[in-house]
Design a protein around this motif. Structure first.
Motif, mmCIF file in Angstrom:
data_model
loop_
_atom_site.group_PDB
_atom_site.id
_atom_site.type_symbol
_atom_site.label_atom_id
_atom_site.label_comp_id
_atom_site.label_asym_id
_atom_site.label_seq_id
_atom_site.Cartn_x
_atom_site.Cartn_y
_atom_site.Cartn_z
ATOM 1 N N LYS A 80 0.833 -1.203 0.000
ATOM 2 C CA LYS A 80 0.000 0.000 0.000
ATOM 3 C C LYS A 80 0.867 1.253 0.000
ATOM 4 O O LYS A 80 1.785 1.373 0.811
ATOM 5 C CB LYS A 80 -0.906 -0.015 1.227
ATOM 6 C CG LYS A 80 -1.953 1.072 1.220
ATOM 7 C CD LYS A 80 -2.963 0.853 2.324
ATOM 8 C CE LYS A 80 -4.157 1.774 2.118
ATOM 9 N NZ LYS A 80 -5.274 1.453 2.995
ATOM 10 N N TYR A 81 0.556 2.165 -0.902
ATOM 11 C CA TYR A 81 1.237 3.457 -0.968
ATOM 12 C C TYR A 81 0.242 4.533 -0.580
ATOM 13 O O TYR A 81 -0.908 4.484 -0.988
ATOM 14 C CB TYR A 81 1.705 3.735 -2.403
ATOM 15 C CG TYR A 81 2.806 2.827 -2.883
ATOM 16 C CD1 TYR A 81 2.513 1.533 -3.284
ATOM 17 C CD2 TYR A 81 4.127 3.267 -2.938
ATOM 18 C CE1 TYR A 81 3.513 0.693 -3.727
ATOM 19 C CE2 TYR A 81 5.139 2.427 -3.391
ATOM 20 C CZ TYR A 81 4.831 1.141 -3.773
ATOM 21 O OH TYR A 81 5.807 0.310 -4.211
ATOM 22 N N THR A 82 0.697 5.500 0.211
ATOM 23 C CA THR A 82 -0.202 6.595 0.566
ATOM 24 C C THR A 82 0.188 7.832 -0.231
ATOM 25 O O THR A 82 1.084 7.792 -1.065
ATOM 26 C CB THR A 82 -0.108 6.921 2.068
ATOM 27 O OG1 THR A 82 1.221 7.394 2.331
ATOM 28 C CG2 THR A 82 -0.382 5.695 2.913
ATOM 29 N N ASP A 83 -0.494 8.895 0.069
ATOM 30 C CA ASP A 83 -0.263 10.155 -0.616
ATOM 31 C C ASP A 83 1.162 10.681 -0.376
ATOM 32 O O ASP A 83 1.751 11.350 -1.215
ATOM 33 C CB ASP A 83 -1.285 11.174 -0.086
ATOM 34 C CG ASP A 83 -1.533 12.246 -1.111
ATOM 35 O OD1 ASP A 83 -1.417 11.925 -2.316
ATOM 36 O OD2 ASP A 83 -1.820 13.385 -0.713
ATOM 37 N N SER A 84 1.720 10.333 0.795
ATOM 38 C CA SER A 84 3.033 10.876 1.146
ATOM 39 C C SER A 84 4.186 9.967 0.715
ATOM 40 O O SER A 84 5.343 10.282 0.956
ATOM 41 C CB SER A 84 3.098 11.105 2.664
ATOM 42 O OG SER A 84 2.835 9.895 3.340
ATOM 43 N N SER A 85 3.889 8.827 0.101
ATOM 44 C CA SER A 85 4.990 7.915 -0.225
ATOM 45 C C SER A 85 5.755 8.394 -1.449
ATOM 46 O O SER A 85 5.211 8.987 -2.371
ATOM 47 C CB SER A 85 4.487 6.492 -0.419
ATOM 48 O OG SER A 85 3.397 6.471 -1.279
ATOM 49 N N ASN A 86 7.058 8.095 -1.419
ATOM 50 C CA ASN A 86 7.942 8.536 -2.477
ATOM 51 C C ASN A 86 8.979 7.432 -2.672
ATOM 52 O O ASN A 86 9.900 7.307 -1.891
ATOM 53 C CB ASN A 86 8.584 9.859 -2.033
ATOM 54 C CG ASN A 86 9.585 10.352 -3.040
ATOM 55 O OD1 ASN A 86 9.657 9.866 -4.172
ATOM 56 N ND2 ASN A 86 10.393 11.322 -2.630
#
Lengths: 372, 374
Positions: free
Chosen positions: A283-289
């Motif tokens: 799972k990737y969130t909005d803040s992942s980079n």
């Protein structure tokens, strides 16, 4: 491949990779985010059609048993043949540690005798590659050699395969002697420590070594017999790395960030199988980079990840930056942590605001289950 | 060989076409439709069985069963490869009196009375493979026993304005069902049937035989069996389920349920170690995000390689996303290839599809979800 059985011999030196082998053999060190070292050799054998595989351990087999189970994930849960895990036999009146692998083979000689196959392929677990054993086996039969050793010709990677066996071979491919890579020669033939021979020959070698008492290790025994036997070689030309030290373990992981290498390793002559864990998607969130990284299923990435290998079920919280690192299964990196050149073993938790870094040549290693 | 007696046997109705899913169910039954990146719809129900300690499950198939059959296999992912019980696929069959297709949900069970009788169960759990939810059926059974009920029906609260899409169960203070309204215009309550029933097997068997002999019957649980049992004053109870439950019957609702998984406070927790959702797992390495890849608010799976941009999307195993491509608010099913500079908006890309370089996919209508197949 009804005629060939496989033996994976786990008597591998753990001297230079102690930090991650306290509780496990090299064979079950996690690699590439979701695999264990042994998956490569085991899958290569299965993909070549080998249906009878024995793993000779040196004890410490809890994690191995947990990983292999009945062999189902490699299709080795068979009624005929299948997977055998053979531990050293310990008699309490006769405890001598560090006996060679010949002794271990001898303890289970009945298994070898009773196997129906005429030929045997002996291998280690720590050579990471995708090799076509069927081709090597054909080469062995065609050349009418007594023993065939698989090797790879190396150029300019003298440091990477330090302490690996080397083969001196003549123009016809006959092996003249077995040596060791001390890191001086730039060009050499690295033995991948994969031997093909008749089962009868293996039994003979074991028997003779025990009665003569001149060799504790199979390698030694083959070397002593070199003059009486036709020992041939088979060249492997693909990618290989040897996980015999922390440095090489780190490098082997990082090399998988090269798409060509990982495609070859995971697909070329068949797929690499591992224990199924039923992890949900990553799972990737909005803040992942995330850039240039391998991310396994079940992980939740809220922070930044660069040039790293992230194992199954790992959590990387907001504000954290993970660079050039390997994080094994279920690691937790809390908020605002900086990690560079580190290896986190399974279940490690790095608490908030920590900064940890190692060196590319000497990565920082956090032991299994610790909290930092 | 005689089977061991089982307290409860589950019968999972998985023969539906799901025609409102259009292209998605052209070649496979609705329960086999991929969901959430690595799952198929039926995985949720099968995992519920496994997590509720139900070890005997009959799966009734009819429409396009090939993919469903090979997905279920001998039930290994759900621990249903059992010596005693386990999963059994039950397709329609031919006997000495000829053969026929299952005429309705009740008829499908009727045709398999012998299968159920073999286990001499007290109770039979009827399920459908059409819904996304996590439910502990052992609690349902407990409530059934406590109420000394003959039938217990799982129900869920739905918004009053949506009641006309559901079968509404009206219950009294004790939870006993006194009335059933099928897709009502004037609902008296808002508890919808989830299509999950526990019956006392003796009772159900009697009604199934009667129903089969009634030539005017549609042989359907909702239309015939339940109303008749209510008419005859049987003890029917409702069990109110509180949690995520979604009927993914249309392209839009399937897309929406996928998007639900991306919410920060998603009610359907796939990461709960105590209640895993099981499925077949691919033998592929972890997914790779390259130097040029950008991934935000998305779910990704094994074997994917991402060189482009993925936002608010669900990417299934083995998908390739080329450089400068953008995937937004979309669901990409397994092994599809999105070539360079392509753009995909609010779409479901089916399995194994190649989206050509530079192709732009976007609907003219704001609420439409495009389904792309080859």
């Amino acid at each position: 491949m009804k005629d060939l059985m496989g033996i994976i011999n786990l008597s591998e030196s753990e001297e230079a990779i102690k930090e991650i082998t306290y509780n496990r053999p090299i064979a079950t060190i996690p690699i590439a985010g979701r695999y264990r070292i042994i998956d490569f050799t085991l899958s290569n054998m299965v993909n070549a059609g080998i249906r009878n595989v024995a793993i000779f351990t040196r004890g410490k087999s809890r994690s191995l048993m947990d990983h292999l189970g009945t062999g189902k994930d490699w299709d080795l849960d068979r009624k005929r043949d299948g997977l055998f895990v053979l531990n050293p036999v310990i008699n309490y009146d006769d405890i001598i540690f560090n006996k060679g692998d010949i002794e271990n083979f001898n303890s289970h000689v009945d298994y070898i005798k009773h196997s129906k196959q005429e030929y045997v392929l002996l291998s280690r677990s720590y050579m990471i590659c995708n090799v076509d054993y069927a081709k090597a086996f054909k080469h062995h039969k065609d050349s009418k050699a007594d023993i065939t050793i698989i090797y790879k010709q190396m150029e300019n990677s003298h440091q990477k395969f330090l302490n690996c066996d080397t083969l001196n071979i003549d123009e016809e491919g006959k092996v003249l002697s077995i040596g060791r890579n001390t890191g001086i020669n730039k060009t050499y033939n690295m033995s991948m420590e994969m031997y093909i021979m008749k089962k009868e020959l293996l039994l003979e070698i074991i028997q003779n070594s025990i009665s003569a008492g001149d060799s504790e290790y199979l390698k030694q025994a083959v070397f002593l017999n070199m003059k009486n036997l036709k020992v041939n070689s088979y060249p492997f030309t693909g990618y290989v790395s040897c996980v015999n030290s922390i440095q090489n373990y780190y490098k082997a992981n990082m090399e998988l960030l090269n798409v060509e290498i990982s495609r070859e390793l995971f697909q070329k002559n068949g797929l690499i199988y591992t224990k199924i864990n039923n992890e949900p998607p990553a799972k990737y969130t909005d803040s992942s980079n995330v850039v240039n990284s391998l991310i396994a299923n079940g992980s939740i990435i809220e922070g930044t990840v660069k040039n790293s290998i992230i194992g199954r079920g790992v959590k990387i919280k907001k504000g954290s930056v993970v660079k050039d690192s390997i994080i094994m299964r279920k690691g937790i990196v809390e908020e605002n942590v900086q990690l560079t050149n580190v290896i986190l073993d399974k279940y490690v938790r790095i608490t908030k605001d920590k900064t940890l870094f190692g060196d590319k040549k000497n990565p920082f290693v956090a032991k299994k289950s610790i909290v930092l | 060989m005689k089977s061991h007696k089982k307290e409860m046997v589950a019968m999972l109705l998985a023969g539906g076409q799901g025609s409102r899913l259009k292209k998605l169910t052209k070649r496979l039954a609705k329960p086999a439709v991929p969901f959430g990146g690595k799952y198929r719809i039926i995985d949720f129900t099968l995992s519920n069985c496994s997590n509720s300690d139900i070890d005997t499950v009959g799966v009734l198939t009819q429409y396009q069963p090939q993919e469903l059959n090979s997905h279920i296999g001998i039930g290994i992912p759900w621990d249903l490869d059992r010596k005693d019980g386990g999963v059994t696929i039950l397709p329609p069959f031919v006997g000495p009196e000829g053969g026929r297709w299952y005429k309705g949900t009740a008829n499908a069970i009727y045709e398999n009375i012998d299968f159920i009788d073999k286990y001499e169960p007290e109770y039979v759990l009827i399920l459908s493979g059409d819904h996304i939810y996590k439910m502990d059926y052992s609690l349902l059974l407990e409530s059934h026993k406590e109420n000394n009920a003959e039938v217990t029906i799982a129900v869920i609260e739905v918004p009053i304005e949506e009641t006309s899409r559901f079968g509404i169960m009206n219950i009294d203070d004790e939870g006993r069902i006194y009335e059933f309204q099928e897709k009502p215009d004037n609902p008296k309550g808002n508890l919808a049937s989830m299509g999950v029933y526990i019956f006392n097997w003796k009772t159900l068997k009697k009604y199934l035989i009667e129903d089969e002999n009634d030539i005017n019957s549609n042989n359907d649980f909702g239309k015939n069996i339940i109303p008749k049992m209510l008419d005859e004053q049987l003890k029917l109870y409702g069990y109110v389920f509180d949690g995520y439950w979604k009927d993914v019957g249309t392209v839009e609702s399937l897309w929406e349920a996928n998007m639900d998984l991306l919410k920060e406070d998603c009610e359907l927790n796939l990461y709960d170690r105590k209640w895993k959702v099981y499925s077949q797992n691919p033998s592929s390495p972890p997914h790779f995000i390259s130097e040029t890849g950008v991934v935000k608010s998305s779910l990704l799976n094994e074997g994917c390689v991402v060189h482009g941009e993925v936002k608010n999307s669900i990417i299934s195993p083995g998908v390739y996303v080329g450089k400068n491509s953008r995937i937004i608010d979309s669901v990409v099913l397994p092994n599809s290839i999105i070539e360079e500079e392509a753009e995909i908006n609010r779409a479901i890309v089916m399995s194994g599809v190649t989206i050509k370089q530079g192709e732009k996919i976007k609907s003219e209508k704001s609420d439409e979800i495009i389904v792309i197949n080859e």
